[in-house]
Scaffold this motif. Structure first.
Motif, PDB file in Angstrom:
ATOM      1  N   UNK A 180       0.829  -1.210   0.000  1.00 20.05           N
ATOM      2  CA  UNK A 180       0.000   0.000   0.000  1.00 20.05           C
ATOM      3  C   UNK A 180       0.863   1.260   0.000  1.00 20.05           C
ATOM      4  N   UNK A 181       1.959   1.237   0.773  1.00 18.42           N
ATOM      5  CA  UNK A 181       2.854   2.401   0.812  1.00 18.42           C
ATOM      6  C   UNK A 181       3.525   2.615  -0.542  1.00 18.42           C
ATOM      7  N   UNK A 182       3.897   1.531  -1.186  1.00 16.47           N
ATOM      8  CA  UNK A 182       4.499   1.643  -2.517  1.00 16.47           C
ATOM      9  C   UNK A 182       3.494   2.207  -3.508  1.00 16.47           C
ATOM     10  N   UNK A 183       2.254   1.739  -3.414  1.00 15.34           N
ATOM     11  CA  UNK A 183       1.214   2.222  -4.340  1.00 15.34           C
ATOM     12  C   UNK A 183       0.960   3.711  -4.150  1.00 15.34           C
ATOM     13  N   UNK A 184       0.958   4.168  -2.905  1.00 10.88           N
ATOM     14  CA  UNK A 184       0.660   5.580  -2.633  1.00 10.88           C
ATOM     15  C   UNK A 184       1.859   6.472  -2.928  1.00 10.88           C
ATOM     16  N   UNK A 185       3.005   6.157  -2.318  1.00 15.17           N
ATOM     17  CA  UNK A 185       4.151   7.076  -2.402  1.00 15.17           C
ATOM     18  C   UNK A 185       4.788   7.095  -3.798  1.00 15.17           C
ATOM     19  N   UNK A 186       4.997   5.939  -4.397  1.00 12.80           N
ATOM     20  CA  UNK A 186       5.629   5.909  -5.711  1.00 12.80           C
ATOM     21  C   UNK A 186       4.719   6.508  -6.786  1.00 12.80           C
ATOM     22  N   UNK A 187       3.406   6.260  -6.641  1.00  9.22           N
ATOM     23  CA  UNK A 187       2.479   6.838  -7.617  1.00  9.22           C
ATOM     24  C   UNK A 187       2.391   8.347  -7.451  1.00  9.22           C
ATOM     25  N   UNK A 188       2.310   8.791  -6.209  1.00 11.78           N
ATOM     26  CA  UNK A 188       2.179  10.234  -5.955  1.00 11.78           C
ATOM     27  C   UNK A 188       3.447  10.981  -6.350  1.00 11.78           C
ATOM     28  N   UNK A 189       4.586  10.332  -6.236  1.00 10.35           N
ATOM     29  CA  UNK A 189       5.830  10.965  -6.673  1.00 10.35           C
ATOM     30  C   UNK A 189       5.750  11.334  -8.145  1.00 10.35           C
ATOM     31  N   UNK A 190       5.086  10.482  -8.921  1.00  5.05           N
ATOM     32  CA  UNK A 190       4.932  10.747 -10.347  1.00  5.05           C
ATOM     33  C   UNK A 190       3.784  11.703 -10.639  1.00  5.05           C
ATOM     34  N   UNK A 191       2.970  11.969  -9.636  1.00  3.63           N
ATOM     35  CA  UNK A 191       1.846  12.901  -9.797  1.00  3.63           C
ATOM     36  C   UNK A 191       2.084  14.202  -9.013  1.00  3.63           C
ATOM     37  N   UNK A 192       3.322  14.449  -8.568  1.00  5.55           N
ATOM     38  CA  UNK A 192       3.591  15.563  -7.673  1.00  5.55           C
ATOM     39  C   UNK A 192       3.343  16.929  -8.316  1.00  5.55           C
ATOM     40  N   UNK A 193       3.291  16.968  -9.633  1.00  2.00           N
ATOM     41  CA  UNK A 193       3.025  18.236 -10.313  1.00  2.00           C
ATOM     42  C   UNK A 193       1.557  18.375 -10.731  1.00  2.00           C
ATOM     43  N   UNK A 194       0.723  17.520 -10.180  1.00  2.00           N
ATOM     44  CA  UNK A 194      -0.708  17.610 -10.445  1.00  2.00           C
ATOM     45  C   UNK A 194      -1.439  18.007  -9.164  1.00  2.00           C
ATOM     46  N   UNK A 195      -2.643  18.535  -9.330  1.00  2.00           N
ATOM     47  CA  UNK A 195      -3.418  19.018  -8.179  1.00  2.00           C
ATOM     48  C   UNK A 195      -4.095  17.853  -7.473  1.00  2.00           C
TER      49      UNK A 195
END
Length: 441
Positions: free
Chosen positions: A84-99
């Protein structure tokens, strides 16, 4: 009887037009940066740099997705949490420039909800520099960071196991993600790191997340050198203490010195002393920085709040302003007090101070503006973080934690609010004080 009209001076209309136009121009010129600052404080880190500029911040979205673990070789709670942490943090890292305002994950296996995990945007901003500073996504990276995530409670993980209840959503694993999901979530569906398969994805706008940049400031922490974490409220309180004590000392020392120059010292000597105090205004702060630091070091005040306060307790311009105001007070009242046997100290407190509220207000506001926003001297004299003011702390957080411009804008809004409240509540006293200081044009 015919009514006589008011005599109009020649060019009066033109003067009014020019005056109102100039006033309107300066009002607009002052309001536009303020509006932009407030708007930017609620934007994500990419929208703030967009062109053409967007004045209205985009409402952040809460991204919810379901991971299916049917057939996956995973059963222990810690294994689900890691995934779950991998799904959240790694995905959000790639979405960090989105709202993105929040991310929620639901784990499902054999039609049963196994776990639920979630994280708001401000926690990602706080933990990003330490948890996922790069784009590398491996099991080893997350295993090393999992303990820190748990200690700082950056992500909520609720393991339900076989008691999670029946999953009532879609049971078909998505063959193709919707276009609005973005390339980052597509990466999640193709990832070989996350064991769960993306089953559903949804996005909902969340107005509450517009203010996450302000929460980030409160969540950012430093170290006081003794192993204790200290946060932005501590730095803000240091600024309040430094500014408040400095204002009190400025009013006390500057007021008594100005009264002495105006009414107690002979005119010729008072003139020379006034010129001396005025001359100190022309000395650049950077020129006395080293001697001032050495003086504080000799007094053993380096790395203390008093070391920040004392150099600001007697400014030449403050004494000059007090002297100019006190000279215009009626001398008959002072003479009457002396005849009644009052001491000069009693005259100052009982007669001068009650009549001088405007100049005391002007000096207090002027001191507040200078000390509240000061950066260089606190940076030099404060060695450890426990005596930092909020301006020094923000500079450190910006460099160490890579805070975006949106978070910096939110800090500027917080720093501006006290000043705006003071100026609007004391406007009449400020105008009256300036008009009686002897500096009017």
């Amino acid at each position: 009887m015919a009514r006589r009209g008011r005599i109009k001076e020649r060019g009066e209309l033109s003067v009014k037009i020019v005056s109102y136009s100039v006033a309107l121009f300066f009002i607009i010129a002052s309001i536009i940066p303020l509006v932009w600052m407030i708007s930017s404080s609620m934007k994500d880190n990419i929208t703030i740099y967009s062109f053409p500029p967007k004045w209205v911040p985009e409402v952040p979205k809460t991204v919810s997705f379901t991971l299916n673990y049917d057939g996956a070789d995973i059963s222990k709670p810690e294994e689900y949490e890691l995934d779950a942490m991998e799904a959240i943090w790694f995905t959000w890292k790639r979405m960090q420039n989105e709202a993105v305002g929040a991310m929620q994950v639901t784990g499902v296996k054999d039609g049963v909800v196994v776990y639920k995990a979630s994280m708001p945007a401000y926690k990602f901003t706080v933990g990003r520099p330490f948890i996922v500073p790069t784009m590398v996504a491996t099991h080893a990276v997350m295993k090393n960071k999992l303990a820190k995530i748990q200690d700082q409670k950056l992500t909520t993980f609720d393991f339900k196991g076989s008691d999670g209840g029946e999953y009532t959503g879609s049971t078909e694993i998505a063959a193709q993600l919707p276009e609005k999901a973005g390339h980052a979530l597509k990466w999640l569906s193709e990832s070989k790191v996350v064991k769960g398969k993306v089953q559903t994805i949804s996005e909902v706008k969340d107005w509450r997340r517009l203010f996450d940049n302000y929460i980030v400031l409160w969540k950012m922490t430093g170290d006081d050198g003794k192993g204790t974490s200290i946060g932005f409220p501590h730095f803000l309180m240091n600024s309040v203490i430094v500014t408040g004590v400095t204002i009190v000392l400025q009013l006390l020392i500057g007021g008594t010195a100005g009264y002495a120059l105006a009414h107690l010292v002979r005119s010729k000597l008072g003139t020379w002393l006034t010129l001396f105090f005025v001359a100190t205004i022309m000395i650049p702060e950077i020129a006395i920085l080293v001697p001032l630091y050495l003086t504080m070091d000799k007094l053993h005040l380096v790395n203390t709040l008093w070391g920040i306060i004392l150099p600001h307790t007697a400014w030449g311009i403050v004494i000059f302003l007090f002297k100019g105001f006190f000279e215009q007070l009626p001398g008959e009242l002072l003479q009457a007090g002396r005849i009644d046997g009052a001491s000069e100290f009693r005259i100052f407190w009982r007669i001068i101070v009650p009549m001088s509220a405007p100049i005391f207000t002007v000096v207090a506001v002027m001191t507040f503006i200078a000390v509240w926003n000061e950066f260089l001297w606190p940076l030099v004299v404060a060695r450890t973080q426990d005596v930092w003011t909020f301006t020094v702390a923000l500079n450190d957080f910006q460099q160490r934690a890579s805070l975006g411009a949106n978070v910096i804008m939110s800090s500027l809004v917080i720093a501006t609010i006290p000043l705006m409240l003071i100026i609007t509540s004391c406007q009449k006293l400020i105008e009256k004080g300036v008009s009686f200081t002897g500096l009017k044009g």
